[in-house]
Design an enzyme around this catalytic site. Structure first.
Site, short mmCIF file in Angstrom:
data_model
loop_
_atom_site.label_atom_id
_atom_site.label_comp_id
_atom_site.label_asym_id
_atom_site.label_seq_id
_atom_site.Cartn_x
_atom_site.Cartn_y
_atom_site.Cartn_z
N THR A 107 0.87 -1.18 0.00
CA THR A 107 0.00 0.00 0.00
C THR A 107 0.90 1.23 0.00
O THR A 107 2.03 1.17 0.49
CB THR A 107 -0.89 0.04 1.25
OG1 THR A 107 -0.03 0.09 2.39
CG2 THR A 107 -1.76 -1.20 1.36
N LYS A 155 -13.84 17.73 11.40
CA LYS A 155 -14.65 17.72 12.61
C LYS A 155 -14.87 19.15 13.06
O LYS A 155 -13.97 19.80 13.58
CB LYS A 155 -13.97 16.88 13.69
CG LYS A 155 -13.85 15.44 13.23
CD LYS A 155 -13.20 14.53 14.24
CE LYS A 155 -13.07 13.15 13.64
NZ LYS A 155 -11.78 12.87 13.00
N GLU A 177 -6.00 -4.07 0.33
CA GLU A 177 -6.27 -5.14 1.29
C GLU A 177 -7.46 -6.00 0.88
O GLU A 177 -7.74 -7.02 1.49
CB GLU A 177 -6.54 -4.53 2.68
CG GLU A 177 -5.33 -3.90 3.35
CD GLU A 177 -5.07 -2.45 2.93
OE1 GLU A 177 -5.60 -2.03 1.88
OE2 GLU A 177 -4.32 -1.76 3.64
N TRP A 181 -19.55 16.30 11.74
CA TRP A 181 -18.60 15.92 10.69
C TRP A 181 -18.98 16.52 9.34
O TRP A 181 -20.16 16.49 8.97
CB TRP A 181 -18.56 14.39 10.54
CG TRP A 181 -17.84 13.72 11.65
CD1 TRP A 181 -17.46 14.29 12.84
CD2 TRP A 181 -17.41 12.36 11.70
NE1 TRP A 181 -16.83 13.37 13.62
CE2 TRP A 181 -16.78 12.17 12.96
CE3 TRP A 181 -17.50 11.28 10.82
CZ2 TRP A 181 -16.24 10.95 13.34
CZ3 TRP A 181 -16.97 10.07 11.20
CH2 TRP A 181 -16.34 9.90 12.45
P1 ADP Z 1 -3.42 3.21 -2.45
O1 ADP Z 1 -3.48 4.57 -1.85
O2 ADP Z 1 -2.19 2.45 -2.26
O3 ADP Z 1 -3.94 3.19 -3.84
P2 ADP Z 1 -5.71 1.71 -1.87
O4 ADP Z 1 -5.97 1.60 -3.33
O5 ADP Z 1 -5.75 0.47 -1.10
O6 ADP Z 1 -4.40 2.40 -1.56
O7 ADP Z 1 -6.71 2.78 -1.28
C1 ADP Z 1 -7.92 2.41 -0.73
C2 ADP Z 1 -8.68 3.62 -0.28
O8 ADP Z 1 -9.02 4.45 -1.39
C3 ADP Z 1 -10.00 3.28 0.34
O9 ADP Z 1 -9.87 2.89 1.68
C4 ADP Z 1 -10.77 4.59 0.17
O10 ADP Z 1 -10.44 5.52 1.18
C5 ADP Z 1 -10.25 5.12 -1.14
N1 ADP Z 1 -11.21 4.80 -2.21
C6 ADP Z 1 -11.15 3.81 -3.10
N2 ADP Z 1 -12.19 3.86 -3.95
C7 ADP Z 1 -12.95 4.92 -3.58
C8 ADP Z 1 -14.17 5.51 -4.04
N3 ADP Z 1 -14.83 5.04 -5.09
N4 ADP Z 1 -14.64 6.58 -3.38
C9 ADP Z 1 -13.99 7.10 -2.32
N5 ADP Z 1 -12.84 6.60 -1.85
C10 ADP Z 1 -12.32 5.53 -2.46
#
Ligand code: ADP
Length: 542
Positions: free
Chosen positions: A186, A440, A331, A445
């Protein structure tokens, strides 16, 4: 009493076998780093994946060894996915856009034995090599004719030379389906990156689940162009799910600019594509500026960050493309939810349906979701209550590689996503915010995503980001940061008035700041940690 069905393990190599036998003449088209277009078929890819496995064995690679790739979307990378995992080793895809120190950390942490590197990334690897402690060989993913003369990487191997003398008759071994198959770190916006280690079973179940009609809806009639890189959670599983259904694959290589993508979409008859919101900005701008239309594209998956409503609308109204809003994370292999309508939506007013279509979608079978409050109590699925989103399922991680971060699961086997969300009675999930980005204000929120989406709908805005800044009375208040479109003159007053028609008054940003560019992470998301640093000394107007 046990049933009497066969206990055949689910293994990644079965996907390429299936595709080669049943979709043998279906094409895989790649724009190469070398500049030209390469075409071959699933039948050809299977032989070359076997040659990759034979080459790995010849180099002394053993099952369980990690093999790094630093490469764009292309057929050689596709062969590595299957050749490496198919022989029992672990395909570790690395994001070349990370800082060099992060790449070195990841390679050393994973203990990569070999590094397969695309031509234009060799100079960066050459510089980094002294830091890489476990790498025995670098393999240039090209042929000898294209090898740069000035490359000084010691013991450099050439991909096409490695494959040339191999028979391509490798017998895939059969092993436990929980054998590790691939590894993805990640981006680690805080602390060091952490490795998510997939196995064969999780990858196959994810490929099944993602091909379903209400997930990605892929078939042997699909032409799939993954804009999302193969180093970003395995291109969201598309190299596997496309093989599972026998879809034609089109790989764009390193050229992700508007004109290059548009050319491939039209020439190859692409019907399905996927990527983060930022990549679509460039494509849409190119098409709008040149009066272009898309003649075959039906679906664009937008995920990784919230898809701005204005973008969903433009794809639909101006280009006849249905956006499938998707949510997931490394994950989760990564798919957690995809937005498709239900039959009843056809009978509902358009604005109500649009509000549903903006949500992050419904989970496919295989992903369970629940939302909880701060005390851990489960919240109702009423589309209003929001809380921490927890997930579980057979393609969701149980912990990070080498135990980094310790025990991550809660309440038994639930994985905390770090996202705040609502769930409704139809199964649609909507992300309010990442828990660390939510603002916040006076105990209430404010969703930074909702404010960004609203600002992005202004015609003068190229990109918008919202962060919380300290406020003496309210604790935090929203600051809107805007990158204007070229030649746009929109100012603070106009933007606040515009937002006033879209969000509650107490949500309105206290100030608007204009910047030349919004910083992005290596996967193309807004880099809020940097914005918070950039605006650390900023004071809200009193
Ligand atoms: P990286 O930053 O390494 O690309 P990830 O792809 O695992 O990490 O990121 C996952 C995160 O991206 C999610 O937990 C969420 O916060 C955000 N995310 C993914 N898809 C969406 C979406 N459609 N809308 C809002 N947030 C998203």
């Amino acid at each position: 009493m046990f049933g009497l069905m066969q206990d055949r393990p689910l293994l990644i190599q079965q996907l390429i076998e299936h595709a080669a036998l049943n979709h043998g003449d279906t094409e895989i088209v790649s724009r190469r780093v070398e500049g030209d277009i390469h075409r071959y078929t699933y039948r050809d890819a299977r032989v070359r994946a076997k040659k990759v496995a034979e080459a790995l064995v010849a180099l002394g690679i053993a099952p369980g060894d990690r093999i790094g790739t630093l490469a764009w979307n292309g057929y050689r990378h596709f062969e590595l996915y299957y050749g490496i995992s198919g022989m029992g080793a672990v395909c570790h895809t690395i994001n070349p856009r990370l800082f060099p120190e992060q790449i070195a950390y990841i390679v050393n942490h994973a203990e990569d034995r070999l590094l397969f590197v695309d031509l234009n990334l060799l100079p960066a690897v050459e510089k980094l090599l002294p830091e890489l402690k476990t790498v025995r060989h670098v393999v240039a993913m090209t042929d000898r004719a294209h090898l740069p003369k000035d490359c000084k990487i010691p013991n450099l191997l050439v991909y096409e030379d490695l494959l040339a003398d191999k028979p391509g008759t490798y017998e895939w071994p059969e092993f436990d389906e929980r054998t590790a198959s691939s590894l993805c770190y990640t981006s680690g916006t805080t602390g060091n990156p952490k490795g998510v280690l997939y196995h064969h079973r999780s990858t196959l179940l994810h490929a099944y689940g993602s091909a379903l009609p209400d997930t990605l809806g892929l078939s042997a009639r699909s032409v799939v162009l993954p804009v999302v890189p193969m180093f970003h959670v395995n291109a969201w599983g598309l190299p596997y799910s496309a093989a599972l259904v026998g879809a034609k694959l089109v790989f764009p290589g390193p050229a992700l600019d508007g004109p290059s993508l548009y050319e491939l979409f039209e020439k190859e008859g692409v019907t399905f594509t996927a990527g983060v919101p930022t990549v679509w900005l460039a494509l849409l701008q190119h098409m709008q500026a040149n009066g272009l239309k898309l003649s075959t594209l039906k679906y664009a998956v937008i995920g990784g960050s919230a898809a701005p409503p204005a973008m969903i609308d433009t794809f639909d109204k101006d280009f006849g493309v249905e956006v499938l809003h998707a949510w997931g994370m490394s994950e989760m292999s990564p798919l957690g939810s995809v937005n498709h309508p239900k039959a009843k939506h056809a009978r509902m007013p358009a604005d109500e349906v649009f509000a549903v279509r903006l949500k992050q979608g419904r989970p496919p079978f295989g992903v369970d979701m629940k939302i909880i409050d701060a005390s851990g109590k489960e919240l109702p699925r009423d589309g209003k209550a929001f809380g921490d989103l927890l997930v579980r399922g057979p393609w969701i991680t149980s912990g990070y590689f080498k135990g980094e971060g310790g025990e991550v699961l809660r309440d038994g086997n639930w994985f905390p996503t770090g996202d705040v969300a609502t769930l409704d009675a139809d199964g649609y999930m909507q992300i309010t915010d990442r828990s660390k980005d939510v603002i916040k204000s006076g105990g209430e929120w404010i969703s930074s995503i909702d404010l960004e989406n609203a600002a992005m709908a202004h015609p003068g805005v190229a990109e918008a980001a919202v962060i919380g800044v300290h406020h003496p009375k309210w604790d935090e208040r929203p600051l809107l940061i805007i990158h204007r479109k070229p030649d746009a003159t929109v100012d603070k007053k106009e933007l606040i008035e515009f937002l006033g028609t879209k969000v509650a008054k107490w949500w309105l940003p206290d100030d608007v700041q204009f910047v030349d560019a919004i910083p992005h992470t290596a996967t193309g998301k807004i880099l809020k940690t940097r914005l918070r640093e950039d605006f650390r000394d900023y004071k809200l107007p009193s």
